[in-house]
Write an enzyme that holds these catalytic residues in place. Structure first.
Site, mmCIF file in Angstrom:
data_model
loop_
_atom_site.group_PDB
_atom_site.id
_atom_site.type_symbol
_atom_site.label_atom_id
_atom_site.label_comp_id
_atom_site.label_asym_id
_atom_site.label_seq_id
_atom_site.Cartn_x
_atom_site.Cartn_y
_atom_site.Cartn_z
ATOM 1 N N HIS A 18 0.920 -1.252 0.091
ATOM 2 C CA HIS A 18 0.290 -0.052 -0.001
ATOM 3 C C HIS A 18 0.739 1.294 -0.172
ATOM 4 O O HIS A 18 1.461 1.628 0.879
ATOM 5 C CB HIS A 18 -0.957 -0.115 1.360
ATOM 6 C CG HIS A 18 -1.885 0.819 1.549
ATOM 7 N ND1 HIS A 18 -1.671 1.893 2.471
ATOM 8 C CD2 HIS A 18 -3.043 1.473 0.469
ATOM 9 C CE1 HIS A 18 -2.564 2.787 2.185
ATOM 10 N NE2 HIS A 18 -3.462 2.667 1.094
ATOM 11 N N HIS A 60 -1.072 10.490 -2.804
ATOM 12 C CA HIS A 60 -2.256 10.205 -2.461
ATOM 13 C C HIS A 60 -3.093 11.330 -2.362
ATOM 14 O O HIS A 60 -4.406 11.252 -2.593
ATOM 15 C CB HIS A 60 -2.081 9.730 -0.859
ATOM 16 C CG HIS A 60 -3.383 9.233 -0.309
ATOM 17 N ND1 HIS A 60 -4.300 10.089 0.326
ATOM 18 C CD2 HIS A 60 -4.213 8.126 -0.311
ATOM 19 C CE1 HIS A 60 -5.251 9.642 0.865
ATOM 20 N NE2 HIS A 60 -5.248 8.407 0.472
HETATM 21 O O1 G3P Z 1 -6.725 1.516 -2.435
HETATM 22 C C1 G3P Z 1 -6.899 1.125 -1.363
HETATM 23 C C2 G3P Z 1 -6.792 2.135 -0.256
HETATM 24 O O2 G3P Z 1 -5.553 2.625 -0.432
HETATM 25 C C3 G3P Z 1 -7.902 3.325 -0.249
HETATM 26 O O3 G3P Z 1 -7.630 4.118 0.547
HETATM 27 O O4 G3P Z 1 -7.136 6.433 1.151
HETATM 28 O O5 G3P Z 1 -5.279 4.847 1.299
HETATM 29 O O6 G3P Z 1 -6.212 5.280 -0.969
HETATM 30 P P1 G3P Z 1 -6.351 5.160 0.353
HETATM 31 CA CA CA Z 2 -5.203 3.751 -2.664
#
Ligand code: G3P
Ligand code: CA
Length: 270
Positions: A18, A60
Site C-alpha cells: 500500500h 495520495h
Molecule cells: O486503495 C485502497 C486504499 O488505499 C484506499 O484508501 O485512502 O489509502 O487510497 P487510500
Molecule cells: Ca489507494
C-alpha cells in the site's frame, strides 16, 4: 519419490504493498515501492493525481502539503513545479526512528517513471483518485499503460488492476477497455453494519472483478457472500498480523498493507 513443491501462498492471496512499503519509507516514492517488492509484495499500489499539464503522478492527496515540502493543489501545478519538491524529508521528520538520509530530496515520481523503473514483470494496482477533478485521467492512464507495454496489442494485461472509489471512473475505464480487471473500492462508516446486497453485487459484477472494502467494518458473512458471488475481496489497509490472519480465515483473496513483510510472514504460516 519426487517431493511436490509447496505452492507460494501469495499466488492465491495477494499481498498489495500500500503506497509501497509505506510503513517503512515515504509513501509513493521509488524506495517505498522497491522495499515493497523486496518484502514480497505482489503488487505495487499507486494512487494517481494529475498535474495541470496532464501528467499522472503517484500521490495520495490532492494537495502536495502532507507528503512534500511544498503547498498547493496538484491540479494547479505543472510537473516541473512538482519535480522541485522534496517528497522524503517529511517522513524523516515525522518518523525519526525510521529516518534515512537517503530519503532527503526524493522526487515525486510520475506513473511512467514508476513503470520504467520496475518494468513489465512487476504488477501494479493503480487507483484513480479524485477523477472528477481530472477530466481525461482515465484516457491518460490507459495511454501510459499501452505505451509502456503493460497492456498488449489486444488490450489485455495480467500485470495491472485498476481500482477506484468512483464507480463512474471505473465504468469509464471499462468502456475504454473492458479487458482490464477492475476493483470497486468501498467505504463503510459504522462497525458491524457493512452489508453488500445482491443488487450491489450484480451491479459491481457488470464491470469489476472484485471489491476493496475498509477491513475494520466487514465481517465473515460479508466476505462469504462476496466470495460466493465470485467477487475478489481485497480489504484495506491491514497492518496487524492478527487482523491479517482473521481476514484470511474469512476467505479474502488479497489485502492492502503498509507492511508487506508482515503479510508475507503470515501467508507463509497458513
Ligand atoms: O486503495 C485502497 C486504499 O488505499 C484506499 O484508501 O485512502 O489509502 O487510497 P487510500
Ligand atoms: Ca489507494
Amino acid at each position: 519419490q519426487a517431493r511436490t513443491k509447496k505452492p507460494n501462498p501469495s499466488d492465491s492471496i495477494l499481498n498489495i504493498a500500500h503506497r509501497g512499503a509505506s510503513g517503512y519509507a515515504p509513501e509513493h516514492t521509488i524506495p517505498a515501492y522497491a522495499l515493497g517488492q523486496k518484502m514480497k509484495g505482489d503488487y505495487i499500489e499507486i494512487d494517481l493525481q494529475m498535474t495541470k499539464d496532464g501528467h499522472l503522478i503517484a500521490m495520495h492527496d490532492e494537495t502536495v502539503d502532507r507528503t512534500t515540502n511544498g503547498t498547493g493543489w496538484v491540479k494547479d501545478m505543472t510537473l516541473a513545479e512538482i519535480k522541485k519538491l522534496d517528497a522524503g524529508s517529511w517522513f524523516n521528520e515525522k518518523y525519526p526512528a525510521l529516518a534515512n538520509p537517503a530519503y532527503v530530496g526524493l522526487k515525486v515520481p510520475t506513473l511512467e517513471e514508476v513503470i520504467h523503473r520496475f518494468g513489465r514483470n512487476a504488477r501494479y494496482y493503480i487507483e484513480t483518485k479524485a477523477p472528477e477533478v481530472y477530466p481525461g485521467m482515465e484516457e491518460e492512464l490507459l495511454r501510459v499503460l499501452k505505451q509502456t507495454g503493460l497492456i498488449n496489442g489486444r488490450g489485455r494485461t495480467n500485470k495491472v488492476i485498476i481500482q477506484s472509489f468512483s464507480q463512474e471512473s471505473l465504468l469509464k475505464v471499462h468502456q475504454l477497455n473492458p479487458r482490464i480487471p477492475l476493483v470497486q473500492l468501498l467505504w463503510y462508516e459504522t462497525a458491524g453494519t457493512a452489508q453488500i446486497t445482491d443488487e450491489e453485487i450484480k451491479n459491481i459484477k457488470r464491470y469489476a472483478v472484485g471489491v476493496g472494502p475498509n477491513y475494520d467494518k466487514i465481517d465473515q458473512a460479508y466476505v462469504s457472500k462476496g466470495r460466493q458471488a465470485g467477487l475478489e475481496i481485497h480489504p484495506y489497509t491491514v497492518n496487524e498480523p492478527s487482523e491479517m490472519k482473521k481476514l484470511i480465515r474469512w476467505g479474502v483473496t488479497g489485502m492492502f498493507t503498509n507492511y508487506p513483510d508482515r503479510l508475507h510472514r503470515v501467508l507463509c504460516e497458513v
